[in-house]
Design a protein around this motif. Structure first.
Motif, PDB file in Angstrom:
ATOM      1  N   PHE A 184       8.297 -13.943  28.602  1.00 47.91           N
ATOM      2  CA  PHE A 184       9.303 -13.763  29.295  1.00 47.91           C
ATOM      3  C   PHE A 184       8.743 -14.041  31.009  1.00 47.91           C
ATOM      4  O   PHE A 184      10.213 -15.015  31.506  1.00 47.91           O
ATOM      5  CB  PHE A 184       8.970 -11.656  29.599  1.00 47.91           C
ATOM      6  CG  PHE A 184       9.509 -11.071  31.494  1.00 47.91           C
ATOM      7  CD1 PHE A 184      10.534 -11.783  30.916  1.00 47.91           C
ATOM      8  CD2 PHE A 184       8.721 -10.974  31.773  1.00 47.91           C
ATOM      9  CE1 PHE A 184      10.985 -11.139  32.676  1.00 47.91           C
ATOM     10  CE2 PHE A 184       8.854 -10.361  32.944  1.00 47.91           C
ATOM     11  CZ  PHE A 184      10.551 -10.608  33.566  1.00 47.91           C
ATOM     12  N   LEU A 185       7.902 -14.428  30.790  1.00 52.32           N
ATOM     13  CA  LEU A 185       7.992 -15.400  32.224  1.00 52.32           C
ATOM     14  C   LEU A 185       7.864 -16.267  32.131  1.00 52.32           C
ATOM     15  O   LEU A 185       8.344 -16.808  33.263  1.00 52.32           O
ATOM     16  CB  LEU A 185       6.791 -14.759  33.267  1.00 52.32           C
ATOM     17  CG  LEU A 185       6.164 -13.498  33.323  1.00 52.32           C
ATOM     18  CD1 LEU A 185       4.250 -12.779  33.620  1.00 52.32           C
ATOM     19  CD2 LEU A 185       7.132 -12.642  34.752  1.00 52.32           C
ATOM     20  N   GLU A 186       7.391 -16.662  31.187  1.00 53.77           N
ATOM     21  CA  GLU A 186       7.976 -18.893  31.651  1.00 53.77           C
ATOM     22  C   GLU A 186       9.233 -18.023  30.898  1.00 53.77           C
ATOM     23  O   GLU A 186      10.620 -20.211  31.932  1.00 53.77           O
ATOM     24  CB  GLU A 186       6.859 -18.746  30.170  1.00 53.77           C
ATOM     25  CG  GLU A 186       5.423 -19.200  30.514  1.00 53.77           C
ATOM     26  CD  GLU A 186       5.102 -19.801  31.756  1.00 53.77           C
ATOM     27  OE1 GLU A 186       5.823 -20.928  31.659  1.00 53.77           O
ATOM     28  OE2 GLU A 186       4.885 -19.371  32.384  1.00 53.77           O
ATOM     29  N   SER A 187       9.693 -18.340  30.114  1.00 50.51           N
ATOM     30  CA  SER A 187      11.200 -18.022  29.882  1.00 50.51           C
ATOM     31  C   SER A 187      12.636 -17.783  30.992  1.00 50.51           C
ATOM     32  O   SER A 187      13.546 -18.252  30.941  1.00 50.51           O
ATOM     33  CB  SER A 187      12.033 -17.131  28.903  1.00 50.51           C
ATOM     34  OG  SER A 187      11.703 -15.715  29.226  1.00 50.51           O
ATOM     35  N   TRP A 188      11.968 -17.104  31.843  1.00 50.13           N
ATOM     36  CA  TRP A 188      12.752 -16.930  33.585  1.00 50.13           C
ATOM     37  C   TRP A 188      12.223 -17.355  34.037  1.00 50.13           C
ATOM     38  O   TRP A 188      13.395 -18.481  34.823  1.00 50.13           O
ATOM     39  CB  TRP A 188      11.683 -15.634  33.983  1.00 50.13           C
ATOM     40  CG  TRP A 188      12.425 -15.852  35.282  1.00 50.13           C
ATOM     41  CD1 TRP A 188      10.904 -15.791  36.712  1.00 50.13           C
ATOM     42  CD2 TRP A 188      14.030 -15.671  35.947  1.00 50.13           C
ATOM     43  NE1 TRP A 188      12.609 -16.201  37.798  1.00 50.13           N
ATOM     44  CE2 TRP A 188      13.428 -15.072  37.288  1.00 50.13           C
ATOM     45  CE3 TRP A 188      14.975 -15.181  35.416  1.00 50.13           C
ATOM     46  CZ2 TRP A 188      14.304 -15.506  38.100  1.00 50.13           C
ATOM     47  CZ3 TRP A 188      15.848 -14.648  35.983  1.00 50.13           C
ATOM     48  CH2 TRP A 188      16.259 -15.280  37.272  1.00 50.13           C
ATOM     49  N   VAL A 204       4.177 -16.532  40.754  1.00 51.24           N
ATOM     50  CA  VAL A 204       2.952 -15.710  40.597  1.00 51.24           C
ATOM     51  C   VAL A 204       1.736 -14.394  40.942  1.00 51.24           C
ATOM     52  O   VAL A 204       1.356 -14.492  40.025  1.00 51.24           O
ATOM     53  CB  VAL A 204       2.248 -16.715  41.933  1.00 51.24           C
ATOM     54  CG1 VAL A 204       0.479 -16.648  41.860  1.00 51.24           C
ATOM     55  CG2 VAL A 204       2.400 -17.927  42.355  1.00 51.24           C
ATOM     56  N   VAL A 205       2.513 -13.279  41.885  1.00 51.12           N
ATOM     57  CA  VAL A 205       2.403 -12.655  41.776  1.00 51.12           C
ATOM     58  C   VAL A 205       2.349 -11.935  41.034  1.00 51.12           C
ATOM     59  O   VAL A 205       1.580 -11.271  39.648  1.00 51.12           O
ATOM     60  CB  VAL A 205       2.692 -11.622  42.533  1.00 51.12           C
ATOM     61  CG1 VAL A 205       2.024  -9.931  42.638  1.00 51.12           C
ATOM     62  CG2 VAL A 205       2.456 -12.216  43.973  1.00 51.12           C
ATOM     63  N   PHE A 206       3.063 -12.038  39.564  1.00 50.41           N
ATOM     64  CA  PHE A 206       3.163 -11.167  37.792  1.00 50.41           C
ATOM     65  C   PHE A 206       2.433 -11.908  36.921  1.00 50.41           C
ATOM     66  O   PHE A 206       2.189 -11.409  36.095  1.00 50.41           O
ATOM     67  CB  PHE A 206       5.440 -11.585  38.112  1.00 50.41           C
ATOM     68  CG  PHE A 206       6.070 -10.525  38.388  1.00 50.41           C
ATOM     69  CD1 PHE A 206       5.566  -9.421  37.928  1.00 50.41           C
ATOM     70  CD2 PHE A 206       7.036 -10.821  39.384  1.00 50.41           C
ATOM     71  CE1 PHE A 206       7.219  -8.239  38.493  1.00 50.41           C
ATOM     72  CE2 PHE A 206       7.694  -9.999  40.384  1.00 50.41           C
ATOM     73  CZ  PHE A 206       7.817  -8.623  39.444  1.00 50.41           C
ATOM     74  N   GLU A 207       2.633 -13.540  37.811  1.00 49.68           N
ATOM     75  CA  GLU A 207       1.604 -14.413  36.571  1.00 49.68           C
ATOM     76  C   GLU A 207      -0.157 -13.662  36.416  1.00 49.68           C
ATOM     77  O   GLU A 207      -0.279 -13.923  35.867  1.00 49.68           O
ATOM     78  CB  GLU A 207       1.458 -15.746  36.692  1.00 49.68           C
ATOM     79  CG  GLU A 207       3.290 -16.801  36.321  1.00 49.68           C
ATOM     80  CD  GLU A 207       3.520 -17.727  36.212  1.00 49.68           C
ATOM     81  OE1 GLU A 207       2.251 -18.439  37.151  1.00 49.68           O
ATOM     82  OE2 GLU A 207       4.179 -18.209  35.795  1.00 49.68           O
ATOM     83  N   ALA A 208      -0.339 -13.522  37.580  1.00 51.99           N
ATOM     84  CA  ALA A 208      -1.276 -12.789  38.309  1.00 51.99           C
ATOM     85  C   ALA A 208      -2.108 -11.559  37.464  1.00 51.99           C
ATOM     86  O   ALA A 208      -2.704 -11.253  37.070  1.00 51.99           O
ATOM     87  CB  ALA A 208      -1.725 -13.338  39.458  1.00 51.99           C
TER      88      ALA A 208
END
Length: 696
Positions: free
Chosen positions: A282-286, A590-594
């Motif tokens: 999800f985060l990468e496709s976003w 960055v916050v969501f990925e962490a």
């Protein structure tokens, strides 16, 4: 025929110097090039775009002084805009109703490099000389959107600087300026100007109501939201919608697993593994979707918040780059503030949050003991009180710390908006993480009570979301309705003294009522609080998904309502924010990925400590089981990294389009250099030489 990029003029210093002169000086030439009509210079027909409200004790001399600065042309260090003076309710504060001619706004739009779609489908920076090549250029009054016009006006107001004669302000002896200081920003900081806000558009709000927050199953009109509120707000709602859709698979699987069984270890491991990988996808496709939106909006390479803050202060000094006199603040002073005051205060707040958590556990233990000794329906309900009370206290502490974090970050005196924003986000993220998640970590890994963890997680997730909905929407709406009724009655009484046939007075009075109602609304500062709310929800869903599979379902239900409540809040309850361009969600990515990486560790640890795992491996020590899951955790982290590497941050077509624009820009620069060299050497341009040869 559409003009290619190679035919656009290069913005040399000579051309740029001609572009910044006032609208009054260039009106004939611009009218000839772009078809602007003479009525554009009739300021009586201009629609008010921005309201500037003074403090209640400001005198008319001060108002007239600032009005003259706003009305003055750029050649005389003014804004070149149009300001109308209004005394609210006879004895109320002074207000300036600010607008601008179409001609003036178009000149500023070119200088600000605002991009608009051309008739050939490309996206180009506005060129006043070639307005006929852009879409919707037939009606120049509506060529720029209302939000773009308001953004231009804000830029022009912020560009008004003091001259030698403006060191002291007429009517206010206590406020002084240094030469070159930004006047409007300084007056806002010194509380001479009470507020500065753009006005809503009633017609556009009706469309947004029908197509956005009143719609049940319609797709969000993101492009229309961007045109009305700007890229920053549109990017938030795009992310919220994208995240909500991404919750569908984990919500569906979570509900199915809840209905089937809660003790199947294979299902538990599968669900945890799926959630962790899905969050990464999800985060990468976003990122790819974000890059596509930024390219379509013309903000793909834009640095957000890169300008200096208006509230930045310090001793006056000459900027070695620009040569302009501006505040200078030593970096060592900022570091001293950061490490000797801000950091200790944050640590104290974190300790307080932990102390409140321990009080909650003590209270919960007492109610549980009472319920076990006196079993009854009332005693069972009593066991829910500590969790609900703790959720309320956590929400109150978050709000109080939010105010404290903003005050500390302002006091640290960061020069750039980006630095200020990043420091504020880090403070809020750290405290909210401890305040909201520390109790869950304590229950999961200290008490190792999975049933209590599930109950606490559900309480925090649901109760906090209900409180936030009331706090963000219901209470401000009731306040707005109160002021609207009060102001309308006041103006109806005033209007009764006027002739019923006086249509001009009636129309003006309606506009003044609308402006006054807008002044009573709360300002929409930024999207920071909205992203923070999603960050906490993201943590509740993915950090402990192994023990609470239905968390994604409740988050999905909340987000469906959140899209509409946030849209309703922006359109009806809050002041319209100034449009602000952005290329993404900034540091929040960055916050969501962490948080996603941390979720891998927590879910692997939860599975390792689960009763099902212990019953499956009775002969193994707990340390051995934990080691196996540390290896599993590293394997999942490696898989996450490989997925991140496999999914490009930008679609291939976006990369090609950016490289093409850069190539064409270099071609323009090289062509211009060639022309300049030929002129210097007295040579003819190759095309001109060939043309003359053919004619001869």
């Amino acid at each position: 025929m559409a003009l290619s990029l190679l035919e656009f003029p290069v913005p040399t210093l000579a051309v740029m110097s001609l572009m910044i002169i006032s609208a009054e000086d260039t009106s004939p030439g611009l009218r000839k090039r772009g078809g602007i009509k003479e009525k554009d210079l009739d300021t009586t027909e201009l629609k008010t775009l921005v309201c500037l409200e003074f403090a209640s004790k400001v005198t008319e001399d001060t108002v007239d002084w600032l009005k003259s600065k706003i009305d003055a042309p750029k050649t005389k260090d003014g804004a070149g805009l149009v300001a109308k003076k209004w005394k609210r309710n006879g004895d109320g504060p002074w207000v300036l109703l600010i607008s601008g001619t179409t001609e003036r706004l178009l000149l500023s739009a070119e200088l600000m490099e605002i991009k608009k779609p051309c008739k050939d489908g490309s996206l180009r920076e506005i060129s006043v000389k070639h307005l006929d090549l852009f879409q919707d250029s037939e009606d120049l009054d509506h060529f720029l959107t209302m939000s773009e016009k308001q953004r231009i006006i804000l830029q022009e107001l912020e560009s008004i600087r003091t001259l030698d004669e403006d060191i002291s302000i007429p009517g206010i002896k206590s406020v002084t300026f240094y030469r070159g200081e930004a006047i409007v920003a300084g007056l806002l900081m010194k509380k001479v100007i009470y507020q500065l806000y753009p006005l809503h558009d009633k017609k556009e709000l009706k469309y947004l109501a029908k197509e956005w927050y009143q719609a049940v199953v319609k797709k969000q009109p993101i492009e229309h939201v961007r045109r009305y509120f700007g890229e920053t707000v549109a990017m938030y709602f795009s992310f919220l919608g994208y995240y909500t859709l991404a919750l569908l698979p984990p919500a569906t699987i979570g509900l199915v697993s809840k209905l089937l069984t809660e003790s199947d270890l294979d299902l538990l491991i599968f669900f945890s593994f799926f959630n962790l990988i899905w969050a990464t996808i999800f985060l990468e496709s976003w990122k790819r979707n974000c890059a596509t939106l930024a390219y379509q909006w013309g903000t793909i390479n834009m640095e957000p918040f890169s300008k200096a803050r208006a509230a930045y202060y310090g001793e006056l000094g000459v900027n070695p780059v620009t040569g302009i006199l501006e505040p200078q603040y030593p970096n060592w002073k900022r570091l001293v503030k950061l490490y000797t005051v801000s950091l200790p205060v944050v640590i104290v707040c974190l300790c307080l949050a932990v102390k409140v958590m321990l009080i909650f556990f003590y209270w919960d233990a007492i109610t549980a003991e009472y319920s076990s000794k006196h079993p009854s329906t009332m005693a069972t309900l009593l066991t829910l009180v500590p969790g609900i009370g703790y959720a309320i206290v956590v929400t109150i502490m978050n709000a109080a710390y939010n105010w404290l974090a903003r005050a500390l970050t302002d006091w640290e005196n960061h020069r750039l908006e980006s630095c200020h924003e990043n420091h504020l986000v880090m403070k809020l993220v750290v405290f909210n993480f401890v305040n909201c998640f520390m109790s869950l970590f304590h229950i999961a890994f200290i008490q190792k009570n999975m049933e209590m963890l599930r109950r606490s997680l559900a309480t925090l997730l649901i109760v906090q979301q209900l409180i936030q909905q009331c706090q963000e929407t219901l209470i401000p709406y009731l306040i707005y309705k109160y002021y609207k009724r009060k102001i309308t009655k006041s103006h109806e009484k005033q209007n009764s003294d006027q002739s019923d046939s006086d249509d001009e007075w009636s129309e003006m009075n309606n506009d003044l009522i609308f402006a006054e109602i807008e002044s009573k609304k709360r300002a929409y500062v930024s999207t920071l609080d909205d992203y923070l709310e999603l960050y906490l929800q993201f943590g509740y869903v993915f950090l402990f998904s192994a023990v609470y599979p239905t968390a994604a379902f409740w988050a999905l239900c909340n987000n469906v309502m959140e899209i509409r409540s946030d849209a309703f809040k922006l359109c009806r309850i809050l002041q319209r924010p100034f449009s602000r361009p952005t290329s993404g969600i900034g540091v929040w990515q960055v916050v969501f990925e962490a948080m996603g990486a941390l979720a891998v560790m927590t879910n692997c640890a939860l599975v390792a400590h689960s009763p099902q795992m212990k019953s499956l491996m009775p002969d193994h020590k707990e340390v051995d089981i934990l080691m196996w899951f540390v290896m599993a955790e590293h394997a999942i982290l490696l898989l996450k990294y490989l997925i991140e590497m496999a999914i490009p941050d930008e679609p291939e077509w976006v990369k090609i389009a950016i490289e093409k624009v850069e190539y064409e820009a270099n071609q323009i620069l090289n062509m211009q250099r060639l022309i300049d060299i030929q002129k210097t050497l007295g040579l003819q341009h190759p095309k001109e030489a060939k043309k003359r040869e053919e004619e001869s």
